[in-house]
Write a protein that holds these residues in place. Structure first.
Motif, PDB file in Angstrom:
ATOM      1  N   ALA A   3      18.467  -7.140  49.804  1.00  0.00           N
ATOM      2  CA  ALA A   3      17.390  -6.664  50.664  1.00  0.00           C
ATOM      3  C   ALA A   3      16.071  -6.850  49.958  1.00  0.00           C
ATOM      4  CB  ALA A   3      17.583  -5.203  51.044  1.00  0.00           C
ATOM      5  N   GLY A   4      15.041  -7.048  50.760  1.00  0.00           N
ATOM      6  CA  GLY A   4      13.703  -7.096  50.208  1.00  0.00           C
ATOM      7  C   GLY A   4      13.101  -5.705  50.214  1.00  0.00           C
ATOM      8  N   VAL A  79      10.852  -6.845  45.563  1.00  0.00           N
ATOM      9  CA  VAL A  79      12.048  -7.031  44.750  1.00  0.00           C
ATOM     10  C   VAL A  79      13.267  -7.045  45.673  1.00  0.00           C
ATOM     11  CG1 VAL A  79      11.124  -5.993  42.656  1.00  0.00           C
ATOM     12  CG2 VAL A  79      12.220  -4.544  44.355  1.00  0.00           C
ATOM     13  N   ALA A  80      14.286  -7.751  45.261  1.00  0.00           N
ATOM     14  CA  ALA A  80      15.553  -7.818  45.994  1.00  0.00           C
ATOM     15  C   ALA A  80      16.662  -7.382  45.067  1.00  0.00           C
ATOM     16  CB  ALA A  80      15.805  -9.235  46.500  1.00  0.00           C
ATOM     17  N   ASN A 104      12.695 -10.216  41.189  1.00  0.00           N
ATOM     18  CA  ASN A 104      11.298 -10.069  41.592  1.00  0.00           C
ATOM     19  C   ASN A 104      10.905 -11.319  42.362  1.00  0.00           C
ATOM     20  OD1 ASN A 104       8.625  -9.469  41.902  1.00  0.00           O
ATOM     21  ND2 ASN A 104       8.072  -9.704  39.739  1.00  0.00           N
ATOM     22  N   VAL A 105      10.827 -11.194  43.693  1.00  0.00           N
ATOM     23  CA  VAL A 105      10.554 -12.348  44.547  1.00  0.00           C
ATOM     24  C   VAL A 105       9.076 -12.463  44.898  1.00  0.00           C
ATOM     25  CG1 VAL A 105      12.885 -12.313  45.512  1.00  0.00           C
ATOM     26  CG2 VAL A 105      11.090 -10.968  46.608  1.00  0.00           C
ATOM     27  N   SER A 106       8.229 -11.677  44.257  1.00  0.00           N
ATOM     28  CA  SER A 106       6.791 -11.754  44.524  1.00  0.00           C
ATOM     29  C   SER A 106       6.126 -12.605  43.444  1.00  0.00           C
ATOM     30  CB  SER A 106       6.181 -10.352  44.548  1.00  0.00           C
ATOM     31  OG  SER A 106       6.212  -9.788  43.251  1.00  0.00           O
ATOM     32  N   GLN A 160      18.733   2.864  44.671  1.00  0.00           N
ATOM     33  CA  GLN A 160      17.395   3.451  44.690  1.00  0.00           C
ATOM     34  C   GLN A 160      16.570   2.885  43.541  1.00  0.00           C
ATOM     35  OE1 GLN A 160      18.073   7.697  44.536  1.00  0.00           O
ATOM     36  NE2 GLN A 160      18.165   7.856  46.761  1.00  0.00           N
ATOM     37  N   LEU A 161      15.330   2.585  43.859  1.00  0.00           N
ATOM     38  CA  LEU A 161      14.407   2.021  42.877  1.00  0.00           C
ATOM     39  C   LEU A 161      13.216   2.962  42.742  1.00  0.00           C
ATOM     40  CD1 LEU A 161      14.125  -0.536  41.128  1.00  0.00           C
ATOM     41  CD2 LEU A 161      12.697  -1.497  42.933  1.00  0.00           C
TER      42      LEU A 161
END
Length: 455
Positions: A3-4, A79-80, A104-106, A160-161
Motif C-alpha cells: 500500500a502507498g 512509503v509502501a 520509499n517511493v517518493s 503501523q508506521l
C-alpha cells in the motif's frame, strides 16, 4: 500486503487541512507538550515581570514544537510496505518468520520511522522497529519471529508506521489497510510404515483389488497433449473430431481412507494443548498426512457429517488433486476445528453408509452404549477399521464422574472389537507411533492368513 502511504496527505480543501493539522497537534509527544507548556509559562512570566529576554526564551520554547508539527504535517513523501510469511502454515510449537519491507517511493528522504506490526498476544509481544533515514527510492527490510502452542488462524497486521521529527517533539501514526493470516496447524507425528490395505502404495490387492484398479483400458479418447506418445494416437477419433486424439491410459483408482474425528463436546473433558481433544486432533492430522504420503485418497470426516475436501464426485482428496494441496486443505480445517454441540455420531454414520469407504481410521472420545452401537455399525461400510479411543478418566483423573466408569468404558471397547474394529486405548504419554504399530500387530493377529497390515 502492499500500500502507498502519504503521511502528510493531500489537502485540497481548507477543512481537510485544518483537520489534518489538528491530528498533527494531537501527536505532540510528552517532550513537545512540555516545551509548549514551558514556553507559554515563560511568556506569561515575562509579561508579568516585564522581562523581554525571558519572553524571547518563552517564544523559542513554544514555537519549536509548533514548527516540528508543521514540518511533519506538510511532509509529502510516500512509503509502501509489504509483509511475507515464511512459512504461512506452521505446526503448533514451531516458529514462523515474518519479513517486513518498507520502500520509499517518493523523491524525498524520510525522517525517523518507527515500524510496528499488530500481532495477537498468543503469538508473542508486539514487534517494534526503528528505521533511520530512508533515502529516496530506498528500502529497508526487517523481520521478527512468531510462535504459538495453540492451533488456529491468526491475523497479522495492519502494519503501523509512526513518523517523528528529529527533535522528538511530534509523532504521527499511519496504518496500512492490508493484513496477512498465519495458520497454526496441529502437530503431526511421523508414523511407521505399517502395511495398509495390502499394498504400501495405496493400491490394494486380493479381495480388495476392485477398489484399486480400474480394470480394462479406458478406450475413450482425449485431446492430444504435448509429450504424448504418438503411438497412442487414435486415428478414427482424429478423423471424426478433426483434431489429434489419443487413447487414454489405464487409470488406476487409489485405495480410499476416511479419517473420522469425534468433536463432540460431551465426549472430551479438559482443555489446553495437552488435553485429550487436542491429542485427537493431532492424531487425525498425523494419520491423514501419513495416508496421503502412502498414496491413498483421503477424506477428513467429523461427527457433524462435514467432509473435507468436500462433496465432489468422490469426496476424497489425493486422486485428482495434488497431495500437498489436499493435505493443506485438511490441515487448515483441523487448525480451526472446535467442539461440536452434537450428542451423537449419526450424522457421520449417514455419510459413511453411502458406499464402501475402504480404510476407516477414527479418533473417538468417550462413548456411551448408544454411540458405541453407532460406531460398531460404521465398521460394516469399511474394509478395515481402526479406532483410537480416549478415556476422560485417564486424561482428567481429578474430575470424578466426568467419564464412564472403567467397567463401562471397557464394555464399549469390547463392543467395537466384536464389530470388527481394531481398538486402541489412547492414554496420555503414549506416542501415537507406538499405538499405530500396535494396531498393525493386532490386526495381523485377528486376521487369519494375513502376513501384516490391514486389509
Amino acid at each position: 500486503m502492499s500500500a502507498g502511504l502519504p503521511p502528510g496527505g493531500a489537502s485540497p480543501g481548507v477543512d481537510e487541512d485544518q483537520g489534518g493539522l489538528r491530528a498533527a497537534l494531537s501527536g505532540l509527544t510528552t517532550r513537545g507538550r512540555s516545551f509548549l507548556a514551558a514556553g507559554i509559562a515563560a511568556g506569561i512570566c515575562a509579561y508579568a515581570l516585564g522581562q523581554d529576554d525571558l519572553l524571547r526564551v518563552g517564544m523559542l520554547l513554544a514555537v519549536l514544537p509548533l514548527v516540528c508539527v508543521g514540518v511533519l504535517h506538510r511532509t509529502r513523501y510516500r512509503v509502501a510496505g509489504s509483509r511475507r510469511l515464511s512459512p504461512a502454515r506452521v505446526p503448533a510449537g514451531s516458529e514462523a518468520r515474518v519479513h517486513l519491507r518498507m520502500d520509499n517511493v517518493s523523491r524525498l528522504p524520510t525522517g525517523l520511522l518507527m515500524l510496528q506490526d499488530r500481532v495477537p498476544y498468543v503469538l508473542g509481544p508486539r514487534p517494534r522497529f526503528v528505521l533511520d533515514r530512508v533515502e529516496a527510492g530506498g528500502r529497508r527490510e526487517v523481520s521478527y519471529r512468531v510462535r504459538s502452542d495453540l492451533r488456529g488462524r491468526y491475523p497479522l497486521g495492519p502494519l503501523q508506521l509512526r513518523l517523528s521529527d528529529p527533535f522528538g517533539m511530534c509523532e504521527l501514526t499511519r496504518s496500512f489497510s492490508a493484513y496477512d493470516t498465519l495458520t497454526v496447524i496441529p502437530r503431526t507425528e511421523a508414523l511407521p510404515p505399517v502395511r495398509l490395505a495390502g499394498e504400501a502404495a495405496g493400491y490394494g490387492d486380493g479381495r480388495q483389488r476392485s477398489l484399486a484398479l480400474a480394470g480394462e483400458d479406458d478406450v475413450i479418447p482425449r485431446e492430444y497433449r504435448h509429450g504424448d506418445d504418438l503411438r497412442r494416437v487414435h486415428w478414427r477419433s482424429t478423423a471424426r473430431y478433426g483434431e489429434l486424439m489419443v487413447r487414454r491410459e489405464e487409470q488406476p483408482q487409489r485405495a480410499r481412507c476416511t479419517v473420522l474425528l469425534d468433536t463432540r463436546r460431551i465426549a472430551f473433558q479438559g482443555a489446553g494443548p495437552d488435553s485429550a481433544f487436542e491429542w485427537a486432533v493431532s492424531g487425525a492430522a498425523s494419520a491423514l498426512v501419513h495416508m496421503l504420503e502412502r498414496g491413498f485418497s483421503v477424506r477428513l470426516l467429523t461427527d457433524t457429517g462435514s467432509s473435507v475436501p468436500g462433496d465432489g464426485s468422490s469426496g476424497f482428496a489425493g486422486a485428482t488433486q495434488d497431495s500437498a494441496d489436499s493435505a493443506g486443505l485438511m490441515m487448515d480445517t483441523l487448525a480451526v476445528v472446535g467442539h461440536s454441540d452434537g450428542a451423537g455420531l449419526s450424522a457421520s454414520f449417514d455419510v459413511l453408509r453411502g458406499g464402501n469407504e475402504g480404510l476407516l481410521i477414527a479418533f473417538f472420545g468417550d462413548l456411551d452404549e448408544e454411540q458405541a452401537a453407532v460406531a460398531a455399525r460404521m465398521r460394516q461400510r469399511s474394509n478395515a477399521a481402526v479406532a483410537f479411543v480416549t478415556d476422560s478418566a485417564a486424561w482428567v483423573p481429578d474430575e470424578p464422574g466426568a467419564a464412564p466408569a472403567p467397567a463401562q468404558a471397557q464394555e464399549r471397547l469390547r463392543m467395537l472389537r466384536e464389530a470388527g474394529w481394531t481398538v486402541l486405548d489412547a492414554r496420555p504419554g503414549v506416542p501415537l507411533a507406538d499405538l499405530w504399530q500396535q494396531a498393525g500387530r493386532e490386526h495381523t493377529t485377528n486376521t487369519p492368513g494375513k502376513t501384516g497390515g490391514w486389509s
